[in-house]
Design a protein around this motif. Structure first.
Motif, short mmCIF file in Angstrom:
data_model
loop_
_atom_site.label_atom_id
_atom_site.label_comp_id
_atom_site.label_asym_id
_atom_site.label_seq_id
_atom_site.Cartn_x
_atom_site.Cartn_y
_atom_site.Cartn_z
N ASN A 241 -23.69 -23.51 9.15
CA ASN A 241 -23.05 -22.28 8.67
C ASN A 241 -22.06 -21.74 9.70
OD1 ASN A 241 -22.43 -20.01 7.16
ND2 ASN A 241 -24.40 -18.99 7.53
N ASP A 243 -19.15 -20.77 9.49
CA ASP A 243 -18.29 -19.66 9.04
C ASP A 243 -19.05 -18.36 8.84
OD1 ASP A 243 -16.06 -21.32 9.10
OD2 ASP A 243 -16.43 -22.04 7.07
N ASN A 245 -21.45 -17.32 6.90
CA ASN A 245 -21.67 -16.83 5.53
C ASN A 245 -23.09 -16.25 5.45
OD1 ASN A 245 -22.35 -16.57 2.85
ND2 ASN A 245 -21.42 -18.51 2.22
N GLN A 246 -23.18 -14.96 5.23
CA GLN A 246 -24.49 -14.29 5.25
C GLN A 246 -25.36 -14.68 4.06
OE1 GLN A 246 -25.74 -12.57 7.83
NE2 GLN A 246 -23.82 -13.03 8.88
N LEU A 248 -25.44 -17.83 2.61
CA LEU A 248 -25.64 -19.28 2.49
C LEU A 248 -27.14 -19.61 2.44
CD1 LEU A 248 -23.72 -21.82 2.53
CD2 LEU A 248 -24.49 -22.15 4.88
N ARG A 298 -26.64 -14.83 11.84
CA ARG A 298 -26.38 -15.47 10.54
C ARG A 298 -27.53 -16.41 10.21
NH1 ARG A 298 -22.19 -19.56 13.41
NH2 ARG A 298 -23.50 -21.42 13.43
#
Ligand code: G3I
Length: 323
Positions: A241, A243, A245-246, A248, A298
């Motif tokens: 992850n 990037d 993305n919270q 995912l 994250r």
């Protein structure tokens, strides 16, 4: 997988993990997994300056000694991490007032007290960690500010004086980012070798991500091997992850992709000369104890074991990398 298959039993080079001493003491599933799967251990934090050397004349050996005793009882190698770094500095070092000679003495005493304490028990050390910035410039650490760029070479000399049998590593990250960073690291190593500075190994951390261009991994590993030194993939993890993305979640497809990436890295590593294979160490054991989730705030699943300490597809990927 056949019963009795383990990483340490299946791989032709040492396979280790960065270990959290609190979990080793208090979490029986974690402890059992460490005993079963790995034959090399790196303390995640227990041998860092802030932990080991909290006051100028005080050393706190408790957690590090615990880890070393655990390793001896269970036949594991311990790789020491890390004598000198710009991070994990105790405040007495950050605030230290003294002339150049006093700083030099501080550095030498710090290194030699620690290496001497573990002489005969810790056979290898990350002597200097992360001296360079990603753009290839020397990091303007407190050590550079107080002692100039050649402090690095002297750290290796001091460590060698304290334990001539210890294998001494320069450890850093980003060899796979591109030629800039790995070139300055290789120049440092070649410069030290040409001057007779005692350096035995290069540690490539390899905090990497599933969507890194694979040829970057190959380039990092093969160039490191060209030094002729021992090569340690010292802190491997494959983030899923990058990037942040919270929302995912870990899908089967993503876990399978990760397995292919572990396979690729292990295979590239297995292709370097045997005599240079110091081993591969993952940074942490499972997705429950990875540094990444806390550090980047994250969800992520970078390791070969899931949060319940079960094997993920990445585990099989590692095994397939040496087939
Ligand atoms: O133990 C204290 C706790 O008492 C306190 O309440 C809390 C508040 O911040 O901090 C805790 O200490 C933290 C420590 O981890 C133990 O969890 C530190 O703040 C935190 O900075 C430290 O992070 C470690 C980091 O290095 C810095 O030393 C990570 O666990 C560790 O995984 C990470 O490892 C590094 C390698 O040494 C070098 N390469 C990169 C790698 C990942 O960043």
């Amino acid at each position: 997988l056949a019963a009795g298959v383990t990483l340490q039993g299946s791989l032709p080079f040492p396979f280790g993990a960065a270990v959290n001493v609190n979990l080793l003491k208090n979490n029986t599933a974690y402890r059992a997994l460490v005993i079963k799967e790995y034959n090399s251990l790196t303390p995640e934090n227990a041998m860092k300056p802030a932990t080991l050397h909290p006051q100028e004349n005080t050393y706190n050996w408790d957690d590090a000694d615990y880890l070393v005793d655990f390793a001896r009882q269970n036949n594991k190698r311990v790789h020491g991490h890390t004598l000198v770094w710009y991070k994990s500095l105790p405040s007495w070092i950050k605030n230290y007032q003294g002339n150049t000679a006093a700083w030099e003495n501080l550095l030498k005493t710090h290194i030699q007290t620690i290496v001497t304490h573990f002489k005969g028990k810790v056979a290898s050390w990350d002597v200097v960690n992360e001296a360079f910035e990603d753009d290839g410039t020397l990091r303007n650490s407190i050590w550079v500010q107080k002692l100039g760029p050649d402090y690095i070479a002297r750290c290796f000399q001091y460590a060698h004086e304290a334990d001539p049998d210890a294998q001494l590593f320069y450890n850093d990250f980003g060899h796979e980012y591109g030629a800039t960073k790995r070139t300055v690291i290789l120049n440092l190593i070649n410069n030290m070798k040409s001057r007779g500075i005692p350096i035995n190994g290069i540690g490539m951390q390899m905090h990497t991500r599933y969507n890194m261009t694979e040829s970057n991994w190959t380039a990092a590993i093969t160039t490191a091997a060209q030094t002729g030194l021992k090569v340690h993939i010292s802190e491997l993890d494959v983030a899923l992850n990058p990037d942040n993305n919270q929302n995912l979640t870990l899908t089967t497809a993503l876990a399978e992709t990760q397995a292919q990436k572990y396979l690729f890295i292990v295979k590239a590593y297995n292709a370097i000369p045997k005599a240079q294979q110091f081993g591969i160490t993952t940074w942490n054991v499972s997705d429950a104890d990875t540094w990444i989730t806390g550090n980047y705030n994250r969800p992520d699943w970078p390791l070969p074991f899931d949060s319940n300490y079960n094997r993920k597809p990445a585990y099989q990927g590692i095994l397939d990398g040496v087939k």
